[in-house]
Every structure is written in structure tokens, then in C-alpha cells.
Design a protein around this motif. Structure first.
Motif: not given
Length: 500
Positions: A300-311, A326-329, A333-337, A417-418
Motif C-alpha cells: 500500500i505504501a509503495r503504491a501511494i508513492w508510485g513505485v508499484e502504482p494503483f491500477t 512514479d515517485p517524482r509525481t 504532490l506533497g507525498l513523502g515515503y 503526507v508522509l
């Protein structure tokens, strides 16, 4: 082999100073055959120095080392090894592209007719593996193909090949996944049953209470106490280590007035690893995520941050549907991981504290390298990094200070969001308290914090509410202060449907 319960090694009144600074001050310790003896203390308490005295790396300034009741002086590690003492370090010392047998007998290869006798080397390695009950490891197989847990077995077999009767294990589960920890428990039990004396150094309370018979505590280089594990509580142990209670590790939770608008919302989100994930995360709160290894909590954490995106489903940031691929996006957007693998994914170990603190800012934000030196100094001061200076390489910092640098990296970009995955893994009690305080301060400043942890006391102590993941979906939500039994009930599937 020494009879079970008999003292194999005794350290008495050990002192050691470096450049006039006392590091060990009158430390007593004894290790008994067939017993696990835990050594506890904050970073800087003197544990590592004591291990090095035991291993012959350092000679004590005063005090006595005895093996089998006989005073000894170790001039080199080889002297300690000759008396049956071996150290299993936190960082493996294996050569990845050599075989198991080659690693076990590295530098001590049996020779026949002027050549390395591979047949004997592999047979002897197999004999040690069989003695340990580890028949699944091929002595002729390459180490690089083994799991982390199996590599640790090879390290232990390497020590046993020198006829070790005392094993000092330094943070043995630091690199292991949750499911591999059980394998280590089993291995430690087999070593103990075979009469090996084990000195177990760990910051993980549960392991110490599960495995050890006695615990010795050091504080500021001095001996505090040795006590039977059965006679200590977690709170008493923490008091011995840091002089304050376990409750003091966790700052006050958020009040209703602290919690603001929804920062992040998932609605029916899924990918190949999780499905139907729905929850809201508000500014000012710390929300915990619990679940067994493989449940999908880190996915869930990795998907939020775009490593393994939600489909499937939707992800909203500040009320707006967003597509994070992706993580850059995510950063924009203000999301940290904060990843659970601090050394492998969270830090550039050979770079400076400064470069690590600015890593995300430089990589993902326009003009990210322009932060003033005074601003960076204030940032590092705010997270209380203890170091020689901002140009020190992070590989030379303690685990706790490395984790503070990881947090500084995100403070430098000001996330809304962190997401933090295992934020205190492998760090001592005092450093844990500092990380907990930092996370709560972020929440009080309006950041929404989502925290994943395998340590249920930490999860319960820190969280304003707890989401529990089971088989890739949210099984339920629990309020602040929920019991460990309630969390585990949902995590194992037995409590599903019982929580509103």
C-alpha cells in the motif's frame, strides 16, 4: 563441550578508554554454556566496544577476561578465535560469488598434495550444516543465491568451523524479513541445545524476552545490572537503559482540535498485490498500519508513492483525484515515503549528510539544490543529528542518526503526507523516542502521517487510530489504545467482522 550452565567466559571489571574518554567503566559479564545472554543498552552504551574486547580486537585497559576459569589476554582476534569465541556481525562478511564451503573455510582451506581439497572442504561444511539441522543448504552452491536468512546460517557455520563455543550475535535480525526471524529463533534454539553460549545484542525487546535467559544492561559505558529475563518487564528494562519509563517513549496523541482536513484518500484502490483499499488520512494525525508479513501493508505504501502504482480505484490528494505513477509525481504532490530499507533504498551511504538531506529536493523539485547552508544547519539541528558535521558520510553514523537524516530529507521538501515504513527498525530506545517525537511534531504542524510498524507496542503507542491489513485488503480499523490481541485478531483474519 562444556556442560550446560557452566561459565565459559567471564569478564570482570572491564575498562576501556579512547583518547582519554572512558567507553567502558567496570563492566562485568559472564556467558554460560547452552544459555542466551542478552546485552542491552542505547547506542553509545559501550556494547560494541565490549564485543570487541571479547573478540580480541581491543585489549582492555584494566579488568580480567577468563575462559574456562583461566585468565587470558587476547592480543588479536585470532587469539580469541583459538579459545572458541566468534562474533557474528550485523553486516555479513561473505563473498557473494564463492561457494558456501569456500566462505566457511576462507583462509583456512584444507590442502591435499599442494592443492585445495574441495571434497574435504565441502564434506566438512556439510557435516556442520547437518549438525545444525540445516540440510537444505548446498555446500557447493553459490552464496549469492541464498536468502538473507540462509546467508546468516553460513556466517554461523563459518564461526562453528573454528570450534566456537561462544557466539556473540550483533543485531542478528536487522537484515531479516519478519518471516525469516522465526527461522533465526529456531536456529538459536538449536545452538543453545548443543551447548553453545550465545551473547545476543539487539534493540528488539520482543526478541530479547523471547530468546534470552538473562539480560545485562549497560548505560554510558557502565554496568547497570544483570538479571534473569523472567524477572524483568519491558518497562523495567527501559528504565535501566535510559532512566525513564516505556510510556515516555511515546508523545501525547492528537486531540480532536489537532486533526484537520483530509490530505489523502484511497477509494477502492488496488493493484496486483492489494485490492479495494479504502481509507482517509487527515492532517494532524498519525495513522498506523498493522499486518503480518506479506499482508500487503508495505505494498500500500509503495503504491501511494508510485513505485508499484494503483491500477484501480482512486487516490485523492487534498480532495482532488490524482494519478501517481512514479515517485517524482508523488513528491510534487506533497507525498513523502520513508522506506523500511534505510540503507538499501533510503540513503546514499557514501555521500555526506548534507547531500542526503538534499537528495529528494535536488532530484524532484525545480531549483532543489539551492537551499541555504544556514537553513540546512537549522534543519539538521531540528532532527538532532549527532555527527562531526554536515560533510560526514552517513555510513559512519549510528542507525538512529541515519534515520534522522532520512527524515531530514523529507523535511527539506515539506510533504503534506508522509508514509513511514518501519521507522525505528534497528535503532536503540533513545533514538526511537527521538523519531517518535519527530513524527508527532510533523503531525502537529499539519502533516498527515501514515506509519507501518511490526512492533505492536510502537504501533499502539503512536497511532491515533490503526488500520489492519489482511490478505491485501483493509480488514478493519481500531481506535487509539487498542489491545495487541485486537490488532492480531484482525491481522490473522479471526477478528474480521467484529470491529465496526
Amino acid at each position: 563441550m562444556t556442560a550446560a550452565g557452566e561459565v565459559v567466559v567471564r569478564l570482570t571489571g572491564i575498562t576501556k578508554s579512547f583518547l582519554g574518554v572512558p567507553v567502558l567503566r567496570g563492566v562485568d559479564l559472564d556467558l554460560r554454556a547452552g544459555e542466551v545472554h542478552a546485552l542491552m543498552g542505547e547506542n553509545g552504551a559501550g556494547k560494541s566496544t565490549l564485543l570487541k574486547v571479547l573478540a580480541g580486537v581491543h585489549r582492555p585497559d584494566s579488568g580480567q577476561v577468563e575462559v574456562d576459569g583461566e585468565p587470558v589476554v587476547f592480543g588479536t582476534p585470532r587469539d580469541a578465535q583459538a579459545r572458541g569465541i566468534a562474533i557474528i556481525h550485523q553486516e555479513f562478511t561473505l563473498l557473494e560469488h564463492r561457494t558456501v564451503a569456500e566462505n566457511v573455510y576462507l583462509g583456512r582451506e584444507p590442502v591435499r598434495r599442494g592443492q585445495v581439497d574441495r571434497r574435504k572442504m565441502e564434506a566438512d561444511t556439510k557435516g556442520l550444516l547437518d549438525w545444525l539441522g540445516e540440510e537444505g543448504i548446498d555446500p557447493a552452491g553459490q552464496v549469492s543465491r541464498l536468502s538473507v536468512a540462509r546467508k546468516q546460517v553460513v556466517e554461523i557455520v563459518k564461526a562453528l568451523s573454528t570450534d566456537a563455543r561462544v557466539l556473540a550475535m550483533d543485531e542478528p535480525t536487522a537484515a531479516l524479513a519478519d518471516h525469516e526471524v522465526e527461522l533465526l529463533y529456531d536456529l538459536v534454539g538449536r545452538l543453545r541445545a548443543r551447548g553453545i553460549a550465545i551473547l545476543y545484542v539487539s534493540h528488539r525487546m520482543r526478541e530479547v524476552f523471547d530468546l534470552s535467559r538473562r539480560i545485562t544492561v549497560l548505560k554510558d559505558g557502565a554496568f547497570v545490572t544483570t538479571a534473569p529475563t523472567a524477572e524483568l518487564t519491558s518497562d523495567q528494562l527501559v528504565r535501566h537503559m535510559v532512566g525513564r519509563s516505556l510510556d515516555a517513549l511515546y508523545p501525547d496523541r492528537a486531540t480532536a482540535s489537532d486533526i484537520g482536513d483530509v490530505r489523502l484518500a484511497l477509494r477502492g484502490a488496488g493493484n496486483g498485490r492489494v485490492r479495494g483499499v479504502t481509507f482517509e488520512l487527515r492532517s494532524g494525525e498519525v495513522v498506523g498500519i498493522a499486518g503480518l508479513q506479506g499482508s500487503g501493508r508495505s505494498a500500500i505504501a509503495r503504491a501511494i508513492w508510485g513505485v508499484e502504482p494503483f491500477t484501480s480505484g482512486t487516490l485523492e490528494v487534498d480532495g482532488e483525484p490524482r494519478r501517481v505513477t512514479d515517485p517524482r509525481t508523488a513528491v510534487r504532490l506533497g507525498l513523502g515515503y520513508v522506506t523500511e530499507d534505510r540503507k538499501g533504498e533510503g540513503l546514499a551511504l557514501r555521500q555526506s549528510i548534507r547531500d542526503n538531506a538534499l537528495l529528494v529536493r535536488r532530484a524532484a523539485l525545480p531549483g532543489g539544490g539551492g537551499r541555504k547552508r544556514s537553513d540546512l544547519a537549522a534543519l539538521l539541528k531540528s532532527v538532532a543529528v549527532v555527527a562531526r558535521g554536515e560533510h560526514q558520510e552517513v555510513r559512519y553514523l549510528s542507525g538512529g542518526n541515519q534515520q534522522k537524516v532520512v527524515l531530514a530529507k523529507w523535511l527539506a521538501v515539506g510533504p503534506r503526507v508522509l508514509v513511514v515504513d518501519e521507522p525505528t527498525r534497528g535503532i536503540d530506545v533513545g533514538a526511537k523516542q527521538a523519531v517518535h517525537r519527530l513524527l508527532r511534531d510533523l503531525a502537529r504542524n499539519g502533516v498527515a502521517v501514515l506509519m507501518i510498524s511490526s512492533e505492536l507496542p510502537e504501533l499502539i503507542g503512536m497511532s491515533d487510530r490503526i488500520l489492519v491489513v489482511h490478505e491485501g485488503t483493509i480488514a478493519g480499523e481500531l481506535p487509539a489504545g487498542a489491545s495487541e490481541e485486537a490488532v492480531m485478531g484482525l491481522a490473522t483474519g479471526h477478528g474480521i467482522g467484529e470491529v465496526a
